[in-house]
Design an enzyme around this catalytic site. Structure first.
Site, short mmCIF file in Angstrom:
data_model
loop_
_atom_site.label_atom_id
_atom_site.label_comp_id
_atom_site.label_asym_id
_atom_site.label_seq_id
_atom_site.Cartn_x
_atom_site.Cartn_y
_atom_site.Cartn_z
N THR A 190 11.39 -0.71 12.85
CA THR A 190 11.03 -0.86 11.43
C THR A 190 12.16 -0.56 10.46
OG1 THR A 190 10.19 1.41 11.33
CG2 THR A 190 8.60 -0.33 11.87
N LEU A 200 14.74 1.45 8.14
CA LEU A 200 14.56 2.70 7.39
C LEU A 200 13.40 2.54 6.41
CD1 LEU A 200 18.08 4.18 6.56
CD2 LEU A 200 16.32 5.11 8.04
N HIS A 201 12.21 2.36 6.96
CA HIS A 201 11.01 2.19 6.15
C HIS A 201 10.00 3.24 6.57
CE1 HIS A 201 12.50 -1.57 4.57
NE2 HIS A 201 12.87 -1.88 5.81
N ALA A 202 9.18 3.66 5.64
CA ALA A 202 8.08 4.60 5.86
C ALA A 202 8.48 5.81 6.70
CB ALA A 202 6.88 3.88 6.44
N PRO A 224 10.38 6.40 9.51
CA PRO A 224 11.80 6.67 9.78
C PRO A 224 12.55 7.15 8.54
CG PRO A 224 11.17 4.63 10.84
CD PRO A 224 10.03 5.04 9.95
#
Length: 88
Positions: free
Chosen positions: A12, A14-16, A18
């Site tokens: 994913t 660098l989203h949510a 992470p």
């Protein structure tokens, strides 16, 4: 200033979640820390800023820091990225 480039490996980017791990790790250091992509650089201790970069899997980012523990901060964040972040 100490800096390193690293490729984002997790699915994913660098989203949510992470990004939250990344910011939490960065916030544990005294140094001023930035993460950058494609000429844009943001505060690595701000979740909104980190997510605004739109970092996806396979993107190269530069992590840089300035201050007493700059080297340790950059190396810790690179390790976090290179290991794909904790599995929940």
């Amino acid at each position: 200033m100490y800096r390193r480039e690293v490729v984002i490996k997790n699915e994913t980017g660098l989203h949510a979640r992470p990004a939250a791990y990344f910011v939490k790790e960065a916030s544990g250091f005294q140094a001023a820390i930035w993460v950058g992509k494609s000429g844009q650089r943001v505060d690595a201790k701000s979740i909104i800023s980190v997510m605004s970069l739109g970092v996806a899997r396979g993107d190269m980012v530069e992590i840089s820091a300035e201050g007493a523990d700059a080297t340790e901060a950059v190396e810790a964040l690179c390790r976090l990225v290179e290991t794909g972040f904790p599995a929940d």
